[in-house]
Design an enzyme around this catalytic site. Sequence first.
Site, PDB file in Angstrom:
ATOM      1  CG  HIS A  52       3.613  -7.426  -0.778  1.00 16.40           C
ATOM      2  ND1 HIS A  52       3.262  -6.328  -0.796  1.00 16.40           N
ATOM      3  CD2 HIS A  52       4.385  -7.420  -0.003  1.00 16.40           C
ATOM      4  CE1 HIS A  52       4.518  -5.383  -0.961  1.00 16.40           C
ATOM      5  NE2 HIS A  52       5.173  -6.365  -0.095  1.00 16.40           N
ATOM      6  CG  ASP A  55       0.009  -5.453  -3.098  1.00 20.71           C
ATOM      7  OD1 ASP A  55      -0.536  -4.737  -2.263  1.00 20.71           O
ATOM      8  OD2 ASP A  55       1.271  -6.009  -3.652  1.00 20.71           O
ATOM      9  CD  GLU A 177      13.126  -6.046  -0.267  1.00 16.96           C
ATOM     10  OE1 GLU A 177      12.316  -6.695  -0.429  1.00 16.96           O
ATOM     11  OE2 GLU A 177      13.367  -4.772  -0.128  1.00 16.96           O
ATOM     12  CD  GLU A 213      14.203  -1.362  -0.065  1.00 12.09           C
ATOM     13  OE1 GLU A 213      13.790  -1.916  -0.596  1.00 12.09           O
ATOM     14  OE2 GLU A 213      13.621   0.228   0.771  1.00 12.09           O
ATOM     15  CG  HIS A 216      16.418  -2.325   3.043  1.00 15.00           C
ATOM     16  ND1 HIS A 216      15.224  -3.696   2.806  1.00 15.00           N
ATOM     17  CD2 HIS A 216      15.636  -1.174   3.340  1.00 15.00           C
ATOM     18  CE1 HIS A 216      14.213  -2.650   3.089  1.00 15.00           C
ATOM     19  NE2 HIS A 216      13.989  -2.201   3.216  1.00 15.00           N
ATOM     20  CG  ASP A 251      12.651   1.674   4.731  1.00 12.52           C
ATOM     21  OD1 ASP A 251      13.534   2.137   3.818  1.00 12.52           O
ATOM     22  OD2 ASP A 251      11.941   0.882   4.339  1.00 12.52           O
ATOM     23  CG  ASP A 253      11.457   2.458   0.680  1.00 13.70           C
ATOM     24  OD1 ASP A 253      12.044   2.209   0.917  1.00 13.70           O
ATOM     25  OD2 ASP A 253      10.625   2.350   1.741  1.00 13.70           O
ATOM     26  CG  ASP A 286      10.330  -0.240  -2.564  1.00 18.82           C
ATOM     27  OD1 ASP A 286       9.679  -0.391  -1.982  1.00 18.82           O
ATOM     28  OD2 ASP A 286      10.647  -1.757  -1.436  1.00 18.82           O
TER      29      ASP A 286
HETATM   30  C1  XUL Z   1      10.008  -2.586   2.826  1.00 21.95           C
HETATM   31  C2  XUL Z   1      10.031  -2.989   2.100  1.00 21.95           C
HETATM   32  C3  XUL Z   1       9.554  -3.715   1.113  1.00 21.95           C
HETATM   33  C4  XUL Z   1       9.997  -5.179   0.577  1.00 21.95           C
HETATM   34  C5  XUL Z   1       8.821  -5.811  -0.241  1.00 21.95           C
HETATM   35  O1  XUL Z   1      11.101  -1.943   3.669  1.00 21.95           O
HETATM   36  O2  XUL Z   1      11.070  -2.879   1.399  1.00 21.95           O
HETATM   37  O3  XUL Z   1       8.997  -3.158   0.157  1.00 21.95           O
HETATM   38  O4  XUL Z   1      10.652  -4.469  -0.483  1.00 21.95           O
HETATM   39  O5  XUL Z   1       7.887  -6.479  -0.223  1.00 21.95           O
HETATM   40 MN    MN Z   2      12.114  -3.295  -0.674  1.00 25.94          MN
END
Ligand code: XUL
Ligand code: MN
Length: 349
Positions: A52, A55, A177, A213, A216, A251, A253, A286
């Site tokens: 980011h 970051d 994204e 992703e 997502h 979410d 991950d 991610d």
């Molecule tokens: C949010 C997500 C973030 C983006 C980066 O769900 O996936 O981590 O990938 O901003």
């Molecule tokens: Mn992501």
Amino acid sequence: MTEVKGIYRFSFGPWNIDEGADPFGPTVRKPVALARKMAAAKKMGFQGMQFHDDDAVPDLDGKTAAQIEKQAKQIKKMLSDHGLVAEFVAPRLWFSPKTIDGAYTSNDPKCRKYAIERSKVCIDIANVLGAKSIVLWLAREGSYIRESKNPRIEVLQIRDAINAMLAYDPKTMILIEPKPNEPVDSAIIPTIGHAVGLSYMTDEPDRVGVLCETAHSILAGLDPSDDMAYALAHRKLRSVHLNDQGGLKFDQDKSFGSYNLRRAFNQVRVLEEYGYGRNGEWIGLDVKTMRTQKQDVNTKHLSNSLATFKFLVQKVRTLNKKLEAQLIAARDYEELDRYLLCHLMGVKY
Ligand code: XUL
Ligand code: MN
């Protein structure tokens, strides 16, 4: 016919080694310095890092252009010292008090202006880091209550923001994204299909792609490998965030393949068949550490996801293509299903 094979480089972001806080409890691990995260990335076999904007340059909004450039140069050196490169930089447009009601789609024109200016600073940082693209996770672009915004205008506002970024820098690629919800109730660009459609509305569609992703797509009720294939058919898939997700929950991950190995196999299959990576596309992971994980073993989700990806590449490459073709020709998809399960389980067929 010569078979095309994927060429894979791997990346993750500093947020993927976290302290374990969740909405119901505090941190449970100590913060890890960025340099240590880079060292861990290199050791685990990653070639790149994702960022980011803040970051790379913390407390960005309060800094001058010169201060931002100086800090970004330090991060670039840190990357080079670790033998890593930066894949992308993403503007963090969901933290500031100015983005409470959304960024590019805020109802307040001053806040929309802030979001576009911040995105330009993000591009400056990406250029210093040598990252070729910026990623727009459209976190708060949408609403909690439909009547609070005009959804048609919202789409045009995002298009205009992207056009402003394209005009600001002649080279940067912009990757959208999409995610259907969280933090907002309803996202205005919820799926890969929406993101691809939006890319064609911009002034330079060739410089606007998507990042798909896994989690997502699943949250949108879609299959991630089909989403990736759709974007590939449009030549728009420029990055991926592989992980896993157990259905319609928050979410999660989770580590790649940890919920559904066959679904993971199909993502690898689609990427491999296309020869993903030939044009410099990255495999981003991610993934999030479980909150229960202790400090000294806080990167296993990353090394495990990487290992699973590589294992599945081998599974795709060692599939008996002749048998597969025979079963398809005979339309015996039950047998094909059985063969695939045996192949994935590593049992004799
Ligand atoms: C949010 C997500 C973030 C983006 C980066 O769900 O996936 O981590 O990938 O901003
Ligand atoms: Mn992501």
